[in-house]
Design an enzyme around this catalytic site. Structure first.
Site, mmCIF file in Angstrom:
data_model
loop_
_atom_site.group_PDB
_atom_site.id
_atom_site.type_symbol
_atom_site.label_atom_id
_atom_site.label_comp_id
_atom_site.label_asym_id
_atom_site.label_seq_id
_atom_site.Cartn_x
_atom_site.Cartn_y
_atom_site.Cartn_z
ATOM 1 N N LYS A 66 0.813 -1.221 0.000
ATOM 2 C CA LYS A 66 0.000 0.000 0.000
ATOM 3 C C LYS A 66 0.850 1.275 0.000
ATOM 4 O O LYS A 66 0.451 2.289 -0.552
ATOM 5 C CB LYS A 66 -0.943 0.011 1.209
ATOM 6 C CG LYS A 66 -2.075 -1.002 1.080
ATOM 7 C CD LYS A 66 -3.055 -0.879 2.234
ATOM 8 C CE LYS A 66 -4.145 -1.921 2.121
ATOM 9 N NZ LYS A 66 -5.171 -1.788 3.148
ATOM 10 N N ASP A 103 -9.982 2.879 2.289
ATOM 11 C CA ASP A 103 -10.122 2.119 3.547
ATOM 12 C C ASP A 103 -10.850 2.934 4.632
ATOM 13 O O ASP A 103 -11.786 2.441 5.267
ATOM 14 C CB ASP A 103 -8.744 1.702 4.078
ATOM 15 C CG ASP A 103 -8.192 0.477 3.349
ATOM 16 O OD1 ASP A 103 -8.989 -0.314 2.821
ATOM 17 O OD2 ASP A 103 -6.962 0.323 3.314
HETATM 18 P P1 NDP Z 1 -0.061 -2.420 10.464
HETATM 19 O O1 NDP Z 1 1.026 -3.438 10.408
HETATM 20 O O2 NDP Z 1 0.116 -1.116 9.782
HETATM 21 O O3 NDP Z 1 -0.362 -2.099 12.031
HETATM 22 C C1 NDP Z 1 -0.490 -3.147 12.963
HETATM 23 C C2 NDP Z 1 -0.998 -2.614 14.297
HETATM 24 O O4 NDP Z 1 -1.200 -3.744 15.169
HETATM 25 C C3 NDP Z 1 -0.023 -1.683 15.027
HETATM 26 O O5 NDP Z 1 -0.752 -0.771 15.810
HETATM 27 C C4 NDP Z 1 0.746 -2.673 15.917
HETATM 28 O O6 NDP Z 1 1.295 -2.068 17.068
HETATM 29 C C5 NDP Z 1 -0.384 -3.591 16.341
HETATM 30 N N1 NDP Z 1 0.070 -4.907 16.758
HETATM 31 C C6 NDP Z 1 0.552 -5.909 15.975
HETATM 32 N N2 NDP Z 1 0.862 -6.991 16.726
HETATM 33 C C7 NDP Z 1 0.582 -6.657 18.018
HETATM 34 C C8 NDP Z 1 0.686 -7.349 19.264
HETATM 35 N N3 NDP Z 1 1.147 -8.604 19.330
HETATM 36 N N4 NDP Z 1 0.292 -6.717 20.388
HETATM 37 C C9 NDP Z 1 -0.182 -5.456 20.320
HETATM 38 N N5 NDP Z 1 -0.311 -4.736 19.174
HETATM 39 C C10 NDP Z 1 0.063 -5.335 18.042
HETATM 40 O O7 NDP Z 1 -1.368 -3.174 9.955
HETATM 41 P P2 NDP Z 1 -2.730 -2.519 9.371
HETATM 42 O O8 NDP Z 1 -3.065 -1.341 10.202
HETATM 43 O O9 NDP Z 1 -2.627 -2.380 7.899
HETATM 44 O O10 NDP Z 1 -3.791 -3.699 9.635
HETATM 45 C C11 NDP Z 1 -4.192 -4.021 10.941
HETATM 46 C C12 NDP Z 1 -5.309 -5.056 10.895
HETATM 47 O O11 NDP Z 1 -6.449 -4.516 10.247
HETATM 48 C C13 NDP Z 1 -4.937 -6.322 10.123
HETATM 49 O O12 NDP Z 1 -5.370 -7.410 10.898
HETATM 50 C C14 NDP Z 1 -5.733 -6.217 8.842
HETATM 51 O O13 NDP Z 1 -6.109 -7.500 8.373
HETATM 52 C C15 NDP Z 1 -6.955 -5.430 9.290
HETATM 53 N N6 NDP Z 1 -7.563 -4.652 8.188
HETATM 54 C C16 NDP Z 1 -8.882 -4.842 7.887
HETATM 55 C C17 NDP Z 1 -9.479 -4.146 6.845
HETATM 56 C C18 NDP Z 1 -10.915 -4.400 6.479
HETATM 57 O O14 NDP Z 1 -11.325 -4.028 5.375
HETATM 58 N N7 NDP Z 1 -11.717 -4.966 7.344
HETATM 59 C C19 NDP Z 1 -8.730 -3.135 6.043
HETATM 60 C C20 NDP Z 1 -7.359 -2.969 6.489
HETATM 61 C C21 NDP Z 1 -6.806 -3.719 7.518
HETATM 62 P P3 NDP Z 1 2.820 -1.537 17.086
HETATM 63 O O15 NDP Z 1 2.791 -0.164 16.482
HETATM 64 O O16 NDP Z 1 3.169 -1.530 18.528
HETATM 65 O O17 NDP Z 1 3.623 -2.513 16.277
#
Ligand code: NDP
Length: 276
Positions: A66, A103
């Site tokens: 993206k 999104d």
């Molecule tokens: P990113 O990788 O950009 O962000 C991930 C986020 O999750 C960060 O805030 C990260 O925190 C946090 N995170 C990951 N692992 C952990 C953990 N073990 N404990 C605590 N926090 C955690 O991903 P996206 O924002 O692109 O996507 C996030 C989710 O949203 C995905 O599951 C994706 O499938 C879903 N999604 C759904 C959509 C829909 O249409 N329904 C559209 C887009 C996304 P940190 O900053 O601390 O790493």
């Protein structure tokens, strides 16, 4: 002439976008097809040129491209610029590649099916990744008050700074349950924790039962987080509506007019693996 669309990403085999868009083509009798392509990172530039050369009219972009795709595009819409990410590309009539992001507004449209977003509403966002950013940007015009909680506090602060730079109202709070539990009116879970059915690191016990709780994941259909919220009496929503409406808005970017949401929803629901 048949039009061609696709989704590119890695992995992409799980993508429900082909079924969803084909459902829309069926409803309106549009001559089009929608494919999916898994691409290696080093091949992204060639893939973009290849799709263009093969006459594709547009494509969706998913993880991890993206942001990576931006240098290969000619122009970004305000939504893509604000989110710093592109999930939809359109090949314009003159061949220029336009990057857009649906999104955040897809999330807002899915929310509006269920509730009214009121001015001054207390919104808590868990997570500060790409999805959280898109959602926060789309909520700014509604004049809500946003609180951001994230495992990595620096990233939460970056998101808050971005929201404020765009005229929004936002604060960072510690990554744990706190006073926001009984004041939040809308709680949006955007971290990837629920994907692996992982428990959240804190409990929602004490949450105001009138709160709307959204988890943008939909596989599993109900994450442990959403289950806890439901059991505490909250109104809950998963991420399938966000997927549907980001697709509908992509459709409208490509074709103009109103997307055939009913047909897209039918196609999507027929392909969904676990609907309960
Ligand atoms: P990113 O990788 O950009 O962000 C991930 C986020 O999750 C960060 O805030 C990260 O925190 C946090 N995170 C990951 N692992 C952990 C953990 N073990 N404990 C605590 N926090 C955690 O991903 P996206 O924002 O692109 O996507 C996030 C989710 O949203 C995905 O599951 C994706 O499938 C879903 N999604 C759904 C959509 C829909 O249409 N329904 C559209 C887009 C996304 P940190 O900053 O601390 O790493």
């Amino acid at each position: 002439m048949e039009k061609h669309f696709a989704v590119i990403g890695n992995p992409v085999a799980h993508s429900l976008s082909p079924a969803m868009h084909r459902g829309g083509y069926r409803e309106l009798g549009v001559e089009a097809d929608y494919l999916r392509f898994q691409i290696e990172s080093g091949d992204l530039s060639q893939a973009v040129q290849g799709l263009k050369a093969l006459g594709f009219s547009g494509w969706n972009v998913t993880v991890p491209f993206k942001e990576q795709i931006i240098p290969f595009l000619d122009e970004l819409t305000p939504e893509a610029l604000q989110a710093g990410a592109v999930n939809t590309v359109k090949v314009a009539e003159d061949g220029r590649l336009l990057g857009h992001n649906t999104d955040g507004n897809g999330f807002v449209r899915s929310l509006q099916d269920e509730m009214k977003i009121e001015k001054g509403m207390e919104v808590v966002i868990l997570g500060a990744g790409g999805a959280a950013k898109g959602i926060a940007m789309a909520l700014i015009p509604y004049d809500v008050k946003i609180t951001v909680l994230n495992r990595t506090p620096e990233r939460a602060q970056q998101l808050v700074d971005l929201i404020k730079s765009q005229g929004g109202d936002a604060v960072v709070k510690p990554w744990e349950a706190g006073d926001w539990l009984n004041s939040a009116q809308l709680l949006v879970q955007t971290t990837s924790l629920g994907l692996k059915q992982e428990q959240y690191p804190f409990s929602l016990r004490g949450i105001f039962p009138e709160t709307w709780v959204v988890d943008i994941i939909f596989n599993p259909w109900e994450t442990p987080f959403l289950r806890e919220a439901r059991e505490l009496g909250c109104r809950t929503l998963n991420g399938v509506g966000m997927l549907l409406y980001q697709g509908a808005l992509a459709w409208e970017f490509w074709f103009g007019g109103q997307a055939p949401v009913a047909g897209m929803k039918k196609g999507l629901f027929e392909a969904l693996p676990n609907k309960e």
